[in-house]
Design a protein around this motif. Structure first.
Motif, mmCIF file in Angstrom:
data_model
loop_
_atom_site.group_PDB
_atom_site.id
_atom_site.type_symbol
_atom_site.label_atom_id
_atom_site.label_comp_id
_atom_site.label_asym_id
_atom_site.label_seq_id
_atom_site.Cartn_x
_atom_site.Cartn_y
_atom_site.Cartn_z
ATOM 1 N N TRP A 178 0.822 -1.202 0.000
ATOM 2 C CA TRP A 178 0.000 0.000 0.000
ATOM 3 C C TRP A 178 0.854 1.249 0.000
ATOM 4 C CZ3 TRP A 178 -0.897 4.356 2.827
ATOM 5 C CH2 TRP A 178 -2.039 5.061 2.511
ATOM 6 N N ARG A 179 0.488 2.178 -0.854
ATOM 7 C CA ARG A 179 1.122 3.488 -0.909
ATOM 8 C C ARG A 179 0.000 4.511 -0.995
ATOM 9 N NH1 ARG A 179 4.595 0.505 0.050
ATOM 10 N NH2 ARG A 179 6.590 0.192 -0.920
ATOM 11 N N PRO A 180 0.178 5.661 -0.366
ATOM 12 C CA PRO A 180 -0.871 6.679 -0.492
ATOM 13 C C PRO A 180 -0.986 7.170 -1.924
ATOM 14 C CG PRO A 180 1.012 7.524 0.750
ATOM 15 C CD PRO A 180 1.278 6.080 0.479
ATOM 16 N N ALA A 181 -2.183 7.539 -2.306
ATOM 17 C CA ALA A 181 -2.401 8.072 -3.649
ATOM 18 C C ALA A 181 -1.682 9.405 -3.777
ATOM 19 C CB ALA A 181 -3.896 8.241 -3.898
ATOM 20 N N PRO A 182 -1.082 9.667 -4.924
ATOM 21 C CA PRO A 182 -0.418 10.963 -5.103
ATOM 22 C C PRO A 182 -1.462 12.071 -5.091
ATOM 23 C CG PRO A 182 -0.434 9.737 -7.166
ATOM 24 C CD PRO A 182 -0.982 8.830 -6.106
ATOM 25 N N PRO A 183 -1.086 13.242 -4.598
ATOM 26 C CA PRO A 183 -2.056 14.344 -4.572
ATOM 27 C C PRO A 183 -2.428 14.770 -5.990
ATOM 28 C CG PRO A 183 0.118 15.106 -3.901
ATOM 29 C CD PRO A 183 0.205 13.610 -4.069
ATOM 30 N N LEU A 184 -3.678 15.167 -6.146
ATOM 31 C CA LEU A 184 -4.125 15.655 -7.450
ATOM 32 C C LEU A 184 -3.486 17.008 -7.728
ATOM 33 C CD1 LEU A 184 -7.912 14.811 -7.238
ATOM 34 C CD2 LEU A 184 -6.149 13.572 -8.474
ATOM 35 N N GLN A 185 -3.044 17.196 -8.951
ATOM 36 C CA GLN A 185 -2.429 18.464 -9.323
ATOM 37 C C GLN A 185 -3.414 19.242 -10.176
ATOM 38 O OE1 GLN A 185 1.379 17.936 -11.086
ATOM 39 N NE2 GLN A 185 2.199 16.820 -9.351
ATOM 40 N N ARG A 186 -3.533 20.481 -9.863
ATOM 41 C CA ARG A 186 -4.410 21.344 -10.646
ATOM 42 C C ARG A 186 -3.755 21.687 -11.967
ATOM 43 N NH1 ARG A 186 -6.325 26.220 -7.032
ATOM 44 N NH2 ARG A 186 -5.742 27.133 -9.005
ATOM 45 N N ASN A 187 -4.548 21.726 -12.975
ATOM 46 C CA ASN A 187 -4.046 22.134 -14.288
ATOM 47 C C ASN A 187 -4.244 23.640 -14.401
ATOM 48 O OD1 ASN A 187 -3.204 22.348 -16.887
ATOM 49 N ND2 ASN A 187 -4.907 21.207 -17.789
#
Length: 80
Positions: A68-77
């Motif tokens: 398990w790894r945390p999901a990468p943060p969403l990056q704003r476009n």
């Protein structure tokens, strides 16, 4: 066998899945711990088929816990 076992096994299993669904590594650990309860249940009730399922589910929970790894943060476009 006390009927509370059914409620306990259900509650612990659902809690583990709930936490895993919320992307918390602890969920996989709770699910893995639940397999210890299933092993005890299988032995206490002499329903040995549950031993096989507890071992198989335990292997999956352990694998997911390790990987398990945390999901990468969403990056704003951002537009210029």
């Amino acid at each position: 066998m006390n009927p509370a076992w059914s409620y306990l096994l259900t509650a612990v299993g659902v809690l583990g899945l709930y936490l895993a669904g919320r992307q918390q590594r602890l969920g996989w650990a709770v699910g893995l711990g639940a397999q210890g309860l299933w092993l005890a249940y299988a032995l206490a009730t002499r329903q040995y088929g549950f031993l096989v399922s507890a071992i198989c589910y335990g292997a999956v929970y352990a694998k997911n816990f390790r990987r398990w790894r945390p999901a990468p943060p969403l990056q704003r476009n951002e537009s210029p």
